[in-house]
Design an enzyme around this catalytic site. Structure first.
Site, PDB file in Angstrom:
ATOM      1  N   THR A   1      -8.214   1.434   5.675  1.00  0.00           N
ATOM      2  CA  THR A   1      -7.078   0.623   5.222  1.00  0.00           C
ATOM      3  C   THR A   1      -7.419  -0.857   5.224  1.00  0.00           C
ATOM      4  OG1 THR A   1      -5.451   2.241   5.999  1.00  0.00           O
ATOM      5  CG2 THR A   1      -4.697  -0.022   5.733  1.00  0.00           C
TER       6      THR A   1
ATOM      7  N   LYS B   1       0.836  -1.199   0.000  1.00  0.00           N
ATOM      8  CA  LYS B   1       0.000   0.000   0.000  1.00  0.00           C
ATOM      9  C   LYS B   1       0.862   1.237   0.000  1.00  0.00           C
ATOM     10  CE  LYS B   1      -0.559   0.753   4.989  1.00  0.00           C
ATOM     11  NZ  LYS B   1      -1.481   0.796   6.119  1.00  0.00           N
TER      12      LYS B   1
ATOM     13  N   ASP C   1      -8.933   1.962  13.137  1.00  0.00           N
ATOM     14  CA  ASP C   1      -9.473   3.271  13.487  1.00  0.00           C
ATOM     15  C   ASP C   1     -10.711   3.549  12.642  1.00  0.00           C
ATOM     16  OD1 ASP C   1      -9.970   5.830  14.336  1.00  0.00           O
ATOM     17  OD2 ASP C   1      -7.940   6.572  14.012  1.00  0.00           O
ATOM     18  N   THR C   2     -10.552   4.140  11.480  1.00  0.00           N
ATOM     19  CA  THR C   2     -11.713   4.390  10.631  1.00  0.00           C
ATOM     20  C   THR C   2     -12.043   3.189   9.738  1.00  0.00           C
ATOM     21  OG1 THR C   2     -10.374   5.364   8.870  1.00  0.00           O
ATOM     22  CG2 THR C   2     -11.226   6.860  10.576  1.00  0.00           C
TER      23      THR C   2
ATOM     24  N   ARG D   1       0.750   5.513   1.150  1.00  0.00           N
ATOM     25  CA  ARG D   1       0.052   6.425   2.054  1.00  0.00           C
ATOM     26  C   ARG D   1       0.611   7.829   1.878  1.00  0.00           C
ATOM     27  NH1 ARG D   1      -2.750   5.697   6.770  1.00  0.00           N
ATOM     28  NH2 ARG D   1      -2.155   3.501   6.930  1.00  0.00           N
TER      29      ARG D   1
END
Length: 327
Positions: free
Chosen positions: A238, A202, A234-235, A204
């Site tokens: 990812t 990934k 968290d949100t 970022r």
């Protein structure tokens, strides 16, 4: 049950902030004691007041506080609790922060940034903490931020024991959501009997928090059950993107396994619709009913915390809790 364990002249006391009192009660129950009574409230301008309703003079006190939502309020409350204990002549004060606040800010990515995790460790020391205990730090080197003992606990024994009942190791691949968590994934693979490893490549943008792009899978996942491991959600952006990449590359199914379920903002919607068969977290942070969904499984961390607290109180080895064969 009494509120104190006594060994010779030593006395063990558990005190709790207001962020996650259920966890403190669970830990105290494991130890066969009660959480020490305290009074805490906020003044109209937001300032916090704390007072302990019993003597702590000469006691070995463990100050438990979780840091999920309202992290700044709960951090300040814990610092005030430590200060109150120090002024009340507690013999030793151990900060128990299962999810260490500001742990993600452990280094400078760009110029003129703070190293906030170091600042938090300094604040604990200044307030009067002698020792820190936490679970699955974002970076293990953060232990060097504190001038004193730091007990870094792993939730892996708790999580592995459960996951073993949910997958067949012969057809399972352990997956890291990025290259930086490969060492954690390696430990998982070993505990599950030497399963293959893979990771999601990934990218970022460090100027955009909670956002990343999952590009491709490195490793063989086709036709296999994938155990996707991380330290926190968290949100959920990812990890949800990583699930999609795995399924697009032929994975039979995906189980997400994570220690800290922060579950901010759109996390519940993302996780419940991303295609994962199950999402497994521990209760290091409170997870209210509004954030629970069908695929979510929450495991108790209290037995691990209680064992570590008892080891510290008895001047025993915390490291031995995680040696080979202890899982």
């Amino acid at each position: 049950m009494s509120g104190i364990i006594t060994t010779g002249e030593k006395q063990l006391v558990i005190v709790s902030g207001r962020a996650h009192p259920a966890l403190a009660e669970d830990v105290a129950n494991e130890l066969g004691i009660e959480v020490l009574s305290s009074t805490a409230y906020d003044f109209a301008n937001g300032e916090t007041y704390v007072r302990f309703n019993e003597s702590v003079r000469g006691c070995d006190v463990f100050v438990l506080q979780s840091h999920g939502d309202r992290v700044n309020d709960w951090l300040m409350e814990q610092l005030i609790m430590v200060d109150a204990l120090k002024r009340a002549s507690a013999k030793r004060i151990t900060v128990v922060s299962p999810f260490f606040p500001y742990a993600r800010q452990d280094k400078k990515h760009l110029g003129r940034e703070p190293i906030s995790a170091r600042l938090v460790a300094d604040l604990y020391k200044t307030a009067g903490a002698d020792r820190i205990m936490s679970v699955d730090l974002h970076s293990s080197q953060e232990q060097g931020f504190f001038d004193g003992p730091w007990d870094h606990l792993w939730a892996q024994p708790v999580l592995v024991e459960y996951v073993r009942t949910r997958v067949d190791p012969a057809s399972t691949t352990v997956v890291s959501p990025d290259a930086g968590r490969i060492r954690v994934a390696e430990r998982w693979a070993n505990q599950l009997g030497g399963t293959p490893l893979a990771f999601v490549h990934k990218t970022r943008d460090v100027t955009r928090p909670n956002e990343s792009v999952a590009n491709r899978v490195v490793g063989d996942v086709e036709g296999r059950s994938c155990v996707l491991v991380d330290d926190m959600i968290d949100t959920g952006g990812t990890i949800a993107k990583a699930v999609k990449v795995l399924l697009d590359n032929g994975a039979k199914d995906v189980i997400i396994v994570c220690t800290h379920g922060v579950l901010s903002g759109p996390a519940v919607e993302r996780l419940s619709t991303c295609g994962a068969r199950e999402v497994v977290v521990t209760d290091t942070l409170p997870i209210p009913e509004a954030k629970r969904f069908k695929q979510l499984t929450v495991l108790r961390i209290a037995p691990l915390l209680a064992r570590a607290i008892k080891a510290v109180f008895d001047d025993g080895s915390v490291t031995s809790l995680f040696e080979e064969g202890s899982v």
